[in-house]
Enzyme design. Structure first.
Site, PDB file in Angstrom:
ATOM      1  N   HIS A 153     -90.865  50.880 -20.046  1.00  0.00           N
ATOM      2  CA  HIS A 153     -91.191  50.590 -21.487  1.00  0.00           C
ATOM      3  C   HIS A 153     -90.524  51.332 -22.383  1.00  0.00           C
ATOM      4  CE1 HIS A 153     -94.618  47.936 -20.497  1.00  0.00           C
ATOM      5  NE2 HIS A 153     -95.358  48.886 -20.025  1.00  0.00           N
TER       6      HIS A 153
HETATM    7  O1  RIB Z   1     -97.495  47.947 -24.020  1.00  0.00           O
HETATM    8  C1  RIB Z   1     -96.437  49.402 -23.660  1.00  0.00           C
HETATM    9  C2  RIB Z   1     -96.578  50.432 -24.649  1.00  0.00           C
HETATM   10  O2  RIB Z   1     -97.875  50.609 -24.678  1.00  0.00           O
HETATM   11  C3  RIB Z   1     -95.589  51.593 -24.441  1.00  0.00           C
HETATM   12  O3  RIB Z   1     -95.282  52.261 -25.554  1.00  0.00           O
HETATM   13  C4  RIB Z   1     -96.673  52.340 -23.822  1.00  0.00           C
HETATM   14  O4  RIB Z   1     -96.190  53.879 -24.161  1.00  0.00           O
HETATM   15  C5  RIB Z   1     -98.015  52.321 -24.499  1.00  0.00           C
HETATM   16  O5  RIB Z   1     -97.917  52.711 -25.638  1.00  0.00           O
END
Ligand code: RIB
Ligand code: CA
Length: 329
Positions: free
Chosen positions: A253
């Protein structure tokens, strides 16, 4: 070498706590390991963990890697939309060693010195103006508050790059991605601030499933890299149990927007318009992405990450982290 790109990272860092996302920490480590980037500071926001735990995790992470020079400021407030029961459920399972008296004093001094996240963001824009890129890796609460508090000043920032949203399906509901779902009101302010947002949504960040074998090499190095490997694998197993996945894995992510800033050739982006749904019973927090602005008279103020060169991305991420943090205890 070209001038370094100055960035401020707003984040909801779980790394350092158990049973929560480690990708913010990995993204921050990549940013600090990238010669193309200069981290002007870090601000924390509630999301993966409550903002005070995020601040404690940042304090510990920067100290451990010898980067106490990086200033940070604690989150201004919980998400504008209010702390949802889903968020409280997410936080219930989080385990983190309580702060020592020294850490409590250090955090107090930092809050007194740097003010809140919004103060810090606005002061940084005042200092660096269009030389500053805001990188948001969690809910957009701090950025939304900063934009609402001083729209003129906020409008001087160069660009906003986020991990958040999705052009297709969500991960906290069928339609909403976690960061946007936590605070759609703040996100709406950011997308309407007049600053271009480059959006790394789930469409791109879930293209790579990170399994334990991928980072096994970190363990041999011992010390900090072994800590990072063990925390990541522990989180992969937690995820697979909590979400009933067939095998342990996670997503990078937040590392993706940081990697793009370090090397834009790793990704393709397409022009788009983005609306944030704030009221829908089934769609609150959804990013409605209009690619090419077909339904907005061709207006495309933002960009959506659309393609990734996966091998090259992983090589950059894993290589830089291994090379930079090997030998740190
Ligand atoms: O949906 C993914 C996001 O949610 C990322 O930033 C992860 O760290 C959580 O915060
Ligand atoms: Ca995050």
């Amino acid at each position: 070498m070209a001038e370094k790109l100055k960035i401020l990272i707003d984040t909801d860092p779980g790394l350092g706590a158990r049973n929560t996302d480690v990708d913010d920490g990995i993204a921050i480590l990549l940013a600090l390991a990238s010669p193309e980037l200069e981290v002007a500071g870090v601000t924390t926001v509630g999301g993966n963990v409550p903002r005070d735990i995020g601040s404690l995790n940042i304090l510990r992470l920067l100290r451990r890697i010898g980067r106490k020079d990086i200033p940070f400021a604690p989150g201004s407030a919980e998400p504008v939309g209010g702390v949802d029961t889903k968020l409280e459920d997410k936080w219930r399972g989080v385990e983190v060693p309580s702060p020592t008296e020294e850490e409590k004093e250090a955090l107090l001094r930092i809050k007194a010195g740097n003010g809140t996240a919004v103060d810090f963001i606005l002061r940084s824009i005042e200092a660096f103006g269009d030389g500053l890129t805001l990188v948001a890796l969690g809910p957009l609460t701090n950025l939304g508050l900063a934009a609402a508090q001083a729209p003129e000043l906020f409008g001087r920032v160069r660009q906003i790059v986020i991990m958040g949203g999705s052009a297709r399906s969500g991960n906290v509901s069928a339609t909403a991605e976690f960061n946007l779902w936590c605070d759609p009101e703040a996100a709406d302010v950011v997308f309407r601030s007049g600053i271009q947002v480059v959006m790394f949504g789930l469409d791109i960040t879930t293209r790579i499933e990170v399994v334990p074998q991928v980072i096994a090499g970190w363990s041999e190095a011992g010390g900090f890299l072994r800590f990072l490997q063990e925390a990541s694998v522990d989180y992969m197993h937690f995820r697979s149990q909590r979400y009933g996945r067939k095998h342990p894995f996670m997503y990078y992510h937040d590392a993706m927007p940081v990697a793009w800033l370090a090397d834009p050739l790793l990704f393709d982006t397409v022009p788009c318009w983005v609306d944030v749904e704030k009221t829908g019973r089934y769609t609150r927090g959804m990013t409605v992405v209009d690619q090419d602005g077909r339904f907005h008279g061709g207006s495309t103020p933002h960009r959506l990450a659309s393609e990734i060169r996966s091998e090259a991305f992983q090589e950059l991420l894993l290589g830089r982290i291994q090379d930079t943090y090997r030998g740190i205890d």
